[in-house]
Design an enzyme around this catalytic site. Sequence first.
Site, PDB file in Angstrom:
ATOM      1  CG  HIS A  17      -1.882  -0.876   1.193  1.00 42.39           C
ATOM      2  ND1 HIS A  17      -2.418  -1.709   2.601  1.00 42.39           N
ATOM      3  CD2 HIS A  17      -2.942  -1.623   0.242  1.00 42.39           C
ATOM      4  CE1 HIS A  17      -3.057  -2.670   2.336  1.00 42.39           C
ATOM      5  NE2 HIS A  17      -3.380  -2.414   1.195  1.00 42.39           N
ATOM      6  CE  LYS A  41     -12.490  -7.242   1.739  1.00 41.44           C
ATOM      7  NZ  LYS A  41     -11.200  -6.567   1.408  1.00 41.44           N
ATOM      8  NE  ARG A  90      -2.873  -7.018  -4.569  1.00 40.47           N
ATOM      9  CZ  ARG A  90      -3.757  -7.420  -3.302  1.00 40.47           C
ATOM     10  NH1 ARG A  90      -3.272  -7.492  -2.198  1.00 40.47           N
ATOM     11  NH2 ARG A  90      -5.076  -6.803  -3.304  1.00 40.47           N
TER      12      ARG A  90
HETATM   13  P1  ADP Z   1      -5.916  -5.818   0.610  1.00 42.22           P
HETATM   14  O1  ADP Z   1      -6.484  -6.674   1.811  1.00 42.22           O
HETATM   15  O2  ADP Z   1      -5.876  -6.764  -0.682  1.00 42.22           O
HETATM   16  O3  ADP Z   1      -4.577  -5.536   0.930  1.00 42.22           O
HETATM   17  P2  ADP Z   1      -7.201  -3.360   0.479  1.00 42.22           P
HETATM   18  O4  ADP Z   1      -8.257  -3.171   0.581  1.00 42.22           O
HETATM   19  O5  ADP Z   1      -6.599  -2.875   1.804  1.00 42.22           O
HETATM   20  O6  ADP Z   1      -6.921  -4.997   0.339  1.00 42.22           O
HETATM   21  O7  ADP Z   1      -6.335  -2.744  -0.884  1.00 42.22           O
HETATM   22  C1  ADP Z   1      -6.507  -1.287  -1.255  1.00 42.22           C
HETATM   23  C2  ADP Z   1      -6.066  -1.218  -2.629  1.00 42.22           C
HETATM   24  O8  ADP Z   1      -4.457  -1.373  -2.487  1.00 42.22           O
HETATM   25  C3  ADP Z   1      -6.478  -2.130  -3.480  1.00 42.22           C
HETATM   26  O9  ADP Z   1      -6.720  -1.212  -4.829  1.00 42.22           O
HETATM   27  C4  ADP Z   1      -5.348  -2.904  -3.972  1.00 42.22           C
HETATM   28  O10 ADP Z   1      -5.448  -3.527  -5.096  1.00 42.22           O
HETATM   29  C5  ADP Z   1      -4.213  -2.263  -3.560  1.00 42.22           C
HETATM   30  N1  ADP Z   1      -3.172  -3.247  -3.011  1.00 42.22           N
HETATM   31  C6  ADP Z   1      -3.046  -4.175  -2.142  1.00 42.22           C
HETATM   32  N2  ADP Z   1      -1.777  -4.532  -1.785  1.00 42.22           N
HETATM   33  C7  ADP Z   1      -1.191  -4.202  -2.838  1.00 42.22           C
HETATM   34  C8  ADP Z   1       0.055  -4.513  -3.232  1.00 42.22           C
HETATM   35  N3  ADP Z   1       0.878  -5.332  -2.878  1.00 42.22           N
HETATM   36  N4  ADP Z   1       0.532  -4.161  -4.380  1.00 42.22           N
HETATM   37  C9  ADP Z   1      -0.144  -3.167  -5.042  1.00 42.22           C
HETATM   38  N5  ADP Z   1      -1.524  -2.549  -4.596  1.00 42.22           N
HETATM   39  C10 ADP Z   1      -2.083  -3.315  -3.611  1.00 42.22           C
END
Ligand code: ADP
Length: 161
Positions: A17, A41, A90
């Site tokens: 993130h 969730k 991802r």
């Molecule tokens: P997650 O539980 O999959 O981390 P989130 O709702 O917190 O889900 O993710 C928020 C956003 O960040 C989404 O657009 C998700 O695709 C993106 N994201 C999460 N992890 C990564 C990563 N490792 N690399 C790139 N983008 C990411």
Amino acid sequence: MRTAIYPGSFDPVTLGHLDIIRRASVMFDRLIVAVMHNQNKQPMFSVEERMEFLRCTTSQLPNVEIASFDGLLADYARQQGACAVVKGLRAVSDFEYEFQMALANRKLNPELDTVFLMTSAEYMYLSSSVVKDIAVHGGSVAGFVPDGIMQDIVRRTRKEG
Ligand code: ADP
């Protein structure tokens, strides 16, 4: 002034993130990282805790704000005067859902575009669920979450368990 919103659960924020936040913060004048209240969730951390982790992690980035929202992203974006939503991708598995959401959001708010940033290769496997699994089972989350919040995550996970 170009404002973008990066929405997510951030339960908790990971280095994946943070990588997206850093890269998006140089593309826009103002970036709002918005924690979603998601009824579907069951989160491990409260919205306030998730916001606190994000604040601590982004304190060096002056044009990044931490917020939370309930309801439709398209409406929230309009309220904030945002022109874009930022999403991280991802794998192909992220794509279909994100594509659908991007089109729905554009229909609800024609001024709103979605910008997809590809994950950096080293964070491809990284998700909040992986971090929670590791922490709950007593493993080290070093290299998965920002250093500044590592101890807090471990402490709060143990308290939960
Ligand atoms: P997650 O539980 O999959 O981390 P989130 O709702 O917190 O889900 O993710 C928020 C956003 O960040 C989404 O657009 C998700 O695709 C993106 N994201 C999460 N992890 C990564 C990563 N490792 N690399 C790139 N983008 C990411």
